[in-house]
Design a protein around this motif. Sequence first.
Motif, PDB file in Angstrom:
ATOM      1  N   ASP A 492       0.817  -1.226   0.000  1.00  0.00           N
ATOM      2  CA  ASP A 492       0.000   0.000   0.000  1.00  0.00           C
ATOM      3  C   ASP A 492       0.848   1.272   0.000  1.00  0.00           C
ATOM      4  OD1 ASP A 492      -1.905  -1.889   0.200  1.00  0.00           O
ATOM      5  OD2 ASP A 492      -2.892  -1.109   1.984  1.00  0.00           O
ATOM      6  N   ALA A 493       1.832   1.335   0.906  1.00  0.00           N
ATOM      7  CA  ALA A 493       2.651   2.550   1.013  1.00  0.00           C
ATOM      8  C   ALA A 493       3.536   2.740  -0.217  1.00  0.00           C
ATOM      9  CB  ALA A 493       3.521   2.495   2.266  1.00  0.00           C
ATOM     10  N   LEU A 494       3.885   1.635  -0.892  1.00  0.00           N
ATOM     11  CA  LEU A 494       4.790   1.713  -2.038  1.00  0.00           C
ATOM     12  C   LEU A 494       4.067   2.134  -3.318  1.00  0.00           C
ATOM     13  CD1 LEU A 494       6.832  -1.565  -1.385  1.00  0.00           C
ATOM     14  CD2 LEU A 494       7.473   0.751  -0.764  1.00  0.00           C
ATOM     15  N   VAL A 495       2.766   1.878  -3.386  1.00  0.00           N
ATOM     16  CA  VAL A 495       2.010   2.240  -4.594  1.00  0.00           C
ATOM     17  C   VAL A 495       0.948   3.293  -4.285  1.00  0.00           C
ATOM     18  CG1 VAL A 495       2.428   0.069  -5.786  1.00  0.00           C
ATOM     19  CG2 VAL A 495       0.461   0.260  -4.247  1.00  0.00           C
ATOM     20  N   ASP A 496       1.144   3.999  -3.190  1.00  0.00           N
ATOM     21  CA  ASP A 496       0.316   5.156  -2.865  1.00  0.00           C
ATOM     22  C   ASP A 496       0.372   6.142  -4.038  1.00  0.00           C
ATOM     23  OD1 ASP A 496       0.838   8.114  -1.763  1.00  0.00           O
ATOM     24  OD2 ASP A 496      -0.677   7.176  -0.490  1.00  0.00           O
ATOM     25  N   ASN A 497      -0.662   6.971  -4.193  1.00  0.00           N
ATOM     26  CA  ASN A 497      -0.701   7.931  -5.308  1.00  0.00           C
ATOM     27  C   ASN A 497       0.552   8.795  -5.375  1.00  0.00           C
ATOM     28  OD1 ASN A 497      -3.137   7.153  -6.365  1.00  0.00           O
ATOM     29  ND2 ASN A 497      -4.336   8.556  -5.089  1.00  0.00           N
ATOM     30  N   VAL A 498       1.107   9.084  -4.197  1.00  0.00           N
ATOM     31  CA  VAL A 498       2.301   9.925  -4.144  1.00  0.00           C
ATOM     32  C   VAL A 498       3.535   9.146  -4.581  1.00  0.00           C
ATOM     33  CG1 VAL A 498       3.786  11.295  -2.628  1.00  0.00           C
ATOM     34  CG2 VAL A 498       1.309  11.330  -2.298  1.00  0.00           C
ATOM     35  N   MET A 499       3.660   7.896  -4.119  1.00  0.00           N
ATOM     36  CA  MET A 499       4.896   7.132  -4.327  1.00  0.00           C
ATOM     37  C   MET A 499       4.915   6.312  -5.615  1.00  0.00           C
ATOM     38  SD  MET A 499       7.155   7.756  -2.107  1.00  0.00           S
ATOM     39  CE  MET A 499       8.243   6.480  -2.713  1.00  0.00           C
ATOM     40  N   CYS A 500       3.747   5.990  -6.146  1.00  0.00           N
ATOM     41  CA  CYS A 500       3.695   5.043  -7.269  1.00  0.00           C
ATOM     42  C   CYS A 500       4.578   5.448  -8.458  1.00  0.00           C
ATOM     43  CB  CYS A 500       2.251   4.849  -7.709  1.00  0.00           C
ATOM     44  SG  CYS A 500       2.015   3.351  -8.678  1.00  0.00           S
ATOM     45  N   PRO A 501       4.504   6.703  -8.952  1.00  0.00           N
ATOM     46  CA  PRO A 501       5.381   7.075 -10.079  1.00  0.00           C
ATOM     47  C   PRO A 501       6.862   6.938  -9.735  1.00  0.00           C
ATOM     48  CG  PRO A 501       3.641   8.712  -9.757  1.00  0.00           C
ATOM     49  CD  PRO A 501       3.603   7.824  -8.570  1.00  0.00           C
ATOM     50  N   MET A 641      -0.633  23.125  -8.822  1.00  0.00           N
ATOM     51  CA  MET A 641       0.088  21.899  -9.165  1.00  0.00           C
ATOM     52  C   MET A 641      -0.793  20.688  -8.916  1.00  0.00           C
ATOM     53  SD  MET A 641       3.965  22.385  -7.687  1.00  0.00           S
ATOM     54  CE  MET A 641       4.451  20.796  -8.383  1.00  0.00           C
ATOM     55  N   ASP A 642      -0.377  19.546  -9.483  1.00  0.00           N
ATOM     56  CA  ASP A 642      -1.038  18.290  -9.168  1.00  0.00           C
ATOM     57  C   ASP A 642      -0.646  17.887  -7.751  1.00  0.00           C
ATOM     58  OD1 ASP A 642      -2.594  15.880 -10.115  1.00  0.00           O
ATOM     59  OD2 ASP A 642      -0.739  14.943  -9.437  1.00  0.00           O
ATOM     60  N   LYS A 643      -1.612  17.460  -6.965  1.00  0.00           N
ATOM     61  CA  LYS A 643      -1.354  17.152  -5.554  1.00  0.00           C
ATOM     62  C   LYS A 643      -0.281  16.073  -5.383  1.00  0.00           C
ATOM     63  CE  LYS A 643      -3.759  16.188  -1.209  1.00  0.00           C
ATOM     64  NZ  LYS A 643      -5.079  15.924  -0.571  1.00  0.00           N
ATOM     65  N   GLY A 644      -0.346  15.032  -6.200  1.00  0.00           N
ATOM     66  CA  GLY A 644       0.643  13.957  -6.090  1.00  0.00           C
ATOM     67  C   GLY A 644       2.057  14.452  -6.341  1.00  0.00           C
ATOM     68  N   VAL A 645       2.226  15.336  -7.324  1.00  0.00           N
ATOM     69  CA  VAL A 645       3.551  15.861  -7.669  1.00  0.00           C
ATOM     70  C   VAL A 645       4.113  16.712  -6.540  1.00  0.00           C
ATOM     71  CG1 VAL A 645       4.849  17.332  -9.256  1.00  0.00           C
ATOM     72  CG2 VAL A 645       3.074  15.799 -10.147  1.00  0.00           C
ATOM     73  N   ILE A 646       3.294  17.628  -5.997  1.00  0.00           N
ATOM     74  CA  ILE A 646       3.802  18.502  -4.937  1.00  0.00           C
ATOM     75  C   ILE A 646       4.040  17.715  -3.648  1.00  0.00           C
ATOM     76  CG2 ILE A 646       1.493  19.268  -4.244  1.00  0.00           C
ATOM     77  CD1 ILE A 646       4.809  21.257  -4.057  1.00  0.00           C
ATOM     78  N   LEU A 647       3.210  16.703  -3.369  1.00  0.00           N
ATOM     79  CA  LEU A 647       3.426  15.904  -2.157  1.00  0.00           C
ATOM     80  C   LEU A 647       4.736  15.123  -2.240  1.00  0.00           C
ATOM     81  CD1 LEU A 647      -0.135  14.534  -1.244  1.00  0.00           C
ATOM     82  CD2 LEU A 647       1.203  16.272  -0.048  1.00  0.00           C
ATOM     83  N   ARG A 648       5.087  14.624  -3.443  1.00  0.00           N
ATOM     84  CA  ARG A 648       6.374  13.924  -3.600  1.00  0.00           C
ATOM     85  C   ARG A 648       7.525  14.880  -3.320  1.00  0.00           C
ATOM     86  NH1 ARG A 648       3.747  11.337  -7.717  1.00  0.00           N
ATOM     87  NH2 ARG A 648       4.569  12.630  -9.391  1.00  0.00           N
ATOM     88  N   HIS A 649       7.374  16.117  -3.780  1.00  0.00           N
ATOM     89  CA  HIS A 649       8.405  17.120  -3.517  1.00  0.00           C
ATOM     90  C   HIS A 649       8.509  17.404  -2.017  1.00  0.00           C
ATOM     91  CE1 HIS A 649      10.748  20.851  -3.749  1.00  0.00           C
ATOM     92  NE2 HIS A 649       9.831  21.382  -2.950  1.00  0.00           N
ATOM     93  N   LEU A 650       7.365  17.523  -1.343  1.00  0.00           N
ATOM     94  CA  LEU A 650       7.364  17.890   0.080  1.00  0.00           C
ATOM     95  C   LEU A 650       7.896  16.771   0.970  1.00  0.00           C
ATOM     96  CD1 LEU A 650       3.952  19.798   0.381  1.00  0.00           C
ATOM     97  CD2 LEU A 650       6.256  20.751   0.177  1.00  0.00           C
TER      98      LEU A 650
END
Length: 689
Positions: A492-501, A641-650
């Motif tokens: 789950d944590a590895l394919v979360d919307n933030v982490m999957c890409p 920004m797209d939420k997933g993109v900015i969350l990966r940055h944060l």
Amino acid sequence: LGPLLQVGCKPEDPEFANALHRVSAIETHVANVHQSLDDIQDSVHLLVKKILATKNLPPPLDTGKQRLFPWLGNIARGNLERRKMRFNPSIVSSDAFMSNLGGVLARLCIPFVKKKLFKSIDIGYLADEKSRLEFKGLTRLSVKESEIAEIFKTLVKTNSNKTRDGTFKTYSTVTEMLFITQEILHLGFFKHAKKLTDFTRQYNQIHQYLDSIGGPHSNHPTAQEAREKLSLALSNLLCLRAQLLPPVMMKTIAILQAFVAEWISTMIVQHQDIKVLGLVPEYYISDMIEFWTLHHNATRSQTRFAWYDSVVQYYVDLAILVMQNGSPVRNPHLRGMIPEMLDLIFSKVDMEVVLKRCKFQARLLESAVDLYVEIEDGENQYHGKFTTRFFISKMLYKLWEERSPVHELKNLDNKKTLRFVNMLANDNIWLLDESLRRLEDIHQFQQKEKKGDIKENERRDFARLEKECQSMMSLAKSCIDLMHQISRTYVDALVDNVMCPRMSGMVSYYINKLNGTQVSDLKVNNPRKYHFRPKELMRSLVGLFINLSTSQRFLECVAEDERSYDAKVFDRAAKAIVKKNIVDKPKALVFQNLIAKVDQIASSKANQQQQDEDIPERFLDPLMASVMREPVKLPTSGMVMDKGVILRHLLNKENDPFNRKKLTPDMLQELPDLKKEIEDFLAKRTDSS
């Protein structure tokens, strides 16, 4: 007592001469020295015990205790030079005297250690300027020198054992014995132990150098000098083992240090005032780490001692409490050394058996994750950060093997879990990139060496390059193995919307790297020397790919990643894992079927991309140029920004990527109207196609 405690050995003694050719005989001599030193320490222990019990002596010091403690305090104060990294041995007591005295005092502590008399320990002793020991200048767990006097005044006010002038009347025998023994052990036994660690390292380095020039019988011009240095280092090593490792002394010190570990743990869980707890000197914990380093270096890997069963859980409990957030230990370097101590302990005992005896074993996963994440900011040195994470990864891998703590991971704060997974991915990428780049450099050097076109300075640089590659490849393997292990039971944590890409890009890139046309640049002589095991690495990557593919989103991210996904290379990889027996046939078939799915998704995406030209620019993420799934506004810059993109940055840096101002996930502003606009636009386009 002095002459009795002076008994010891020196490397220049004839028994240790010509060590390389007399190892067996010297080891017999070492065993005899162990027996003699244990006998002497037992005898002096009984003698000092009688002194302590003596009463009705001539005043003013009319008890044995009143005479013994000042003598011990004078020894400690007279050896303060030994606190320094380097000191003049002619102005302090000898190593043998201090080690033997530490062994005697540790024996004297055992009665109150067995009774666990924690309540008899007065921590105010560590702040009292009038105590027998000199604590000025010592680094404490979390208290500054300037704060100690005020803390002591507070302790005096709340303690009934005080005089009108604000000083303590007396300290208990337990308090005096414990703190004096800890100081004597630190100045003697543990200072001596550091020498053994240094000589072990020196011996191994010389041995490696001899191997690099043809082995111990080499005719290389520098071989004879290296053999002489090796013999001298071995003499020092065996002599130090003789002095430091008498079995009864080692067992007694292990039990005493476990008592100290339990005492500190008890204060932590009882929510002792952080300022008061912070009075404890740092060396109380660093000496425990030194003990296990000494024990590991000096004993064979399969050797097991009976005392393990009664003490190791207390070291582990303290380690768990020290690693967690809010730890009273403020020194990040000291906290960063704790996972290595745990690794040394778990190399000697069964991890699961020990954890069942630990009070705080349920906190182990969270504490390890806390430190893994926190060390990013606490200590940015390459060696510090990655060495700490290497041992955390090893420990968590073993923990996953033993009990698969999925429940504990799910119960962690989501932000903490994501930061951990993200940093694990960061480490994987950086370490694999750097180690593979160094392998390419090694490949180039070896090709050049075949032509005989190597200069001496290039050879020296190559030796450094080899060490860097070995270190980085070991660290990279520990990271990828842990991620693979986690993915077997919890994706789950590895394919979360933030982490999957991020995960899809990482796995695809390295499968591509190990199977693409550039793989020939990684072919080196004796790859195992550099801890490079391409089959094992590929097995972990394929396993990770299969495990993560339970998420359709993961397969979509793989297909969308034009930089890393290459259908031809993946087909080549699928054939290679069967041909080279990297995975079994059923798993290889699963991998082939997943590649086929990715190809279908990629083909469909290619058709969609032809229509992407008509997408309004305001629907696209400004950094990734991809359609925003969940548009959010950054209040610090006004950008969308797209939420997933900015969350990966944060996850890496909590700042606005456009102006570097402080930005946290809770500050992001949802844009439901824009989100609906994008969804309606995409739906309409899909209907028309």
